[in-house]
Design a protein around this motif. Structure first.
Motif, short mmCIF file in Angstrom:
data_model
loop_
_atom_site.label_atom_id
_atom_site.label_comp_id
_atom_site.label_asym_id
_atom_site.label_seq_id
_atom_site.Cartn_x
_atom_site.Cartn_y
_atom_site.Cartn_z
N ARG A 193 39.40 15.96 16.95
CA ARG A 193 40.20 16.85 17.81
C ARG A 193 39.98 16.50 19.27
NH1 ARG A 193 42.58 21.78 15.58
NH2 ARG A 193 43.45 21.85 17.66
N GLU A 233 39.56 25.18 12.13
CA GLU A 233 40.25 25.45 13.40
C GLU A 233 39.47 26.47 14.22
OE1 GLU A 233 44.45 26.05 12.64
OE2 GLU A 233 44.64 23.86 12.76
N TRP A 236 36.89 24.67 16.13
CA TRP A 236 37.49 24.03 17.31
C TRP A 236 37.66 25.05 18.45
CZ3 TRP A 236 37.93 20.02 20.06
CH2 TRP A 236 38.95 19.85 20.98
#
Ligand code: ADP
Ligand code: 5SP
Length: 477
Positions: free
Chosen positions: A164, A50, A53
């Motif tokens: 994503r 994450e 991202w």
């Protein structure tokens, strides 16, 4: 920003230490905007996907209005990392990275179970080092069975980020043949997942992403992201495959990439399958192959020596008899997963600058030993080595490569060749062209060339002898 000549594309390089984003004019290859955001890597060589991202969003955001005019995007990522996702697409745990050697015992077992190194090379093109995803999944099942049981999708770093971007759920993920070939469960012989290997490590093939074909999109950008909604998302690939695209690489031209990892590779029309395991037989990001050797200890290991010695990274001194094998993270080439760093040959007259030079020598020596193995027999030995990656900006790195290779060295002026390769992949998708051909038109490999100097055979012999003599120490757990 001056008006671009062609549509704009975004190329992303999500590597070990940071994410870099470039906005590129497809007509000229000019970089019109760039951004970069760092990653945190734990001492265990784990990273939170994450966080990658968020770094991608931050790096694209730094590109400003140019990114909001882009017509296509592609993501290249560090290879091999094991990303495990739950039913909601959230990471079950941090990703195990390519330079984590914890899975060495599982690797040894897997090699035996499948019938030895030659059988692995025949099926998958590679004898897996503990970097490969298959060994990490085996480690996870053995050491963290609850995390493995909670996993509903298995991804590589670039697959996770592409997913994503497109908003694909855990059932709709994609990857590409280049990065898939570094997993250890994708057969380069059949160009499909190897169900026998997956069965051995208890991984359901339904948890894996679909392999997108050359020139096919992975999807389009989903709503609410730092890029225009609905623009094309290319397949993406591993960072080394993207580096080859970024250079518009043709067979016979060797590349040495100096980053967290050191890599030496070339493109080839023949499927590699080296039973010695020195060369990983990767697919490239199009329809060819990318034989590659990789070291775990490159720029960060040498920078660590500079820090320990209290010296600037360029403060090397010639001469002396010091030998350094800078295997601070264990090593993959040579295959010494339990190794630690070794310093030998010090005398009263040895200076700190000479020890630092010896660290550069040790890092470059490990890579150059594989140079001839990644090239086809017909390759011209006078062809310059293309030097890329963050280390290519350093004089000490460049001069060490010249002195130990005895070859001419060319340093492309374009930096961020991995992000540029991702941009070429996005441009190729948009324009319906082969990405390497697009990069060749952008003239990305242009840069100063440094002539060959006599090879330092004495230093090479010293390193070779130290490696042989210290074998038992370097294998100790
Ligand atoms: N001017 C420079 N001279 C030598 N090395 C450099 C220079 N700038 C950056 N580096 C090295 O480049 C490395 C980062 O390279 P990069 O290819 O971006 O890494 P990665 O892709 O693995 O994240 C750093 O570890 C640093 O040592
Ligand atoms: O494991 C390999 C290649 O097989 C590495 O090259 C990784 O792909 C990581 O690359 P960098 O972060 O150093 O760019």
């Amino acid at each position: 920003m001056a008006a671009p000549d062609g549509p704009l594309v975004v190329g992303v390089d999500s590597s070990t230490q940071s994410t870099k984003a470039l906005v590129v004019d497809t007509a000229t290859g000019a970089v019109v905007a760039r951004g970069q955001a760092p990653h945190v890597v734990t001492d265990e060589h784990d990273s939170d996907p994450e966080q990658w991202w968020r770094a991608l969003a931050e790096a694209v955001d730094q590109c400003g209005p140019a990114a909001r005019q882009a017509a296509a995007v592609s993501v290249a990522g560090q290879q091999h990392g094991l990303v495990t996702l739950d039913a909601d697409g959230r990471p079950v745990r941090n990703a195990l990275l390519w330079n984590d050697t914890r899975s060495a015992p599982q690797r040894d077992r897997l090699i035996d179970e499948l019938g030895g190194p030659a059988e692995w090379a025949r099926r998958t093109g590679s004898v897996p080092p503990p970097s490969f995803t298959v060994t990490k999944w085996a480690w996870l099942r053995e050491n963290e069975p609850r995390a493995a049981a909670a996993t509903r999708a298995v991804r590589l770093p670039h697959d996770y980020l592409t997913g994503r971007l497109t908003g694909q759920g855990v059932h709709g993920g994609t990857t590409d043949r280049g990065d898939a070939s570094g997993s250890g469960w994708w057969s380069t012989a059949t160009e499909s997942y190897d169900e026998h290997i997956l069965g051995r490590v208890g991984l359901d093939p339904d948890l894996l992403p679909r392999v997108v074909g050359a020139g096919e999109p992975a999807g389009t950008v989903a709503k609410g992201l730092p890029l225009p909604e609905g623009i094309l998302v290319a397949a993406g690939t591993g960072d080394n495959m993207a580096g080859a695209l970024g250079l518009g690489l043709a067979p016979g031209r060797p590349v040495l990439s100096l980053g967290t990892s050191g890599t030496v590779y070339a493109v080839s029309e023949q499927r590699p399958a080296d039973p010695s395991g020195i060369v990983s037989g990767f697919a490239d990001a199009w329809r060819g192959w990318l034989p590659l050797a990789c070291t775990l200890n490159c720029t960060q290991a040498v920078d660590r020596f500079a820090t320990l010695l209290g010296l600037d990274r360029e403060a090397t001194e010639p001469g002396g008899s010091a030998v350094v094998l800078p295997f601070l993270d264990g090593e993959r080439t040579p295959d010494l997963p339990y190794a630690t760093g070794l310093v030998h040959g010090l005398v009263h007259a040895t200076s700190g600058g000479q020890v630092l030079q010896a660290a550069y020598d040790g890092a470059v020596f490990a890579l150059l030993r594989a140079l001839d193995l990644v090239l086809d027999d017909s390759a011209d030995p006078g062809e310059p080595i293309l030097l890329i990656g963050g280390g290519a900006r350093g004089t000490a790195w460049r001069e060490t490569v010249r002195r130990l290779s005895g070859r001419p060295v060319k340093v492309p002026r374009a930096d961020e060749l991995v992000a540029l390769g991702a941009a070429a992949q996005a441009a190729g998708l948009l324009l319906g062209r082969a990405p390497a051909a697009v990069a060749r038109e952008w003239d990305t490999a242009a840069g100063p060339e440094y002539p060959a100097v006599a090879r330092d055979e004495e230093a090479l012999a010293r390193l070779d002898a130290a490696l042989t003599d210290a074998d038992a120490l370097l294998r100790r757990r």
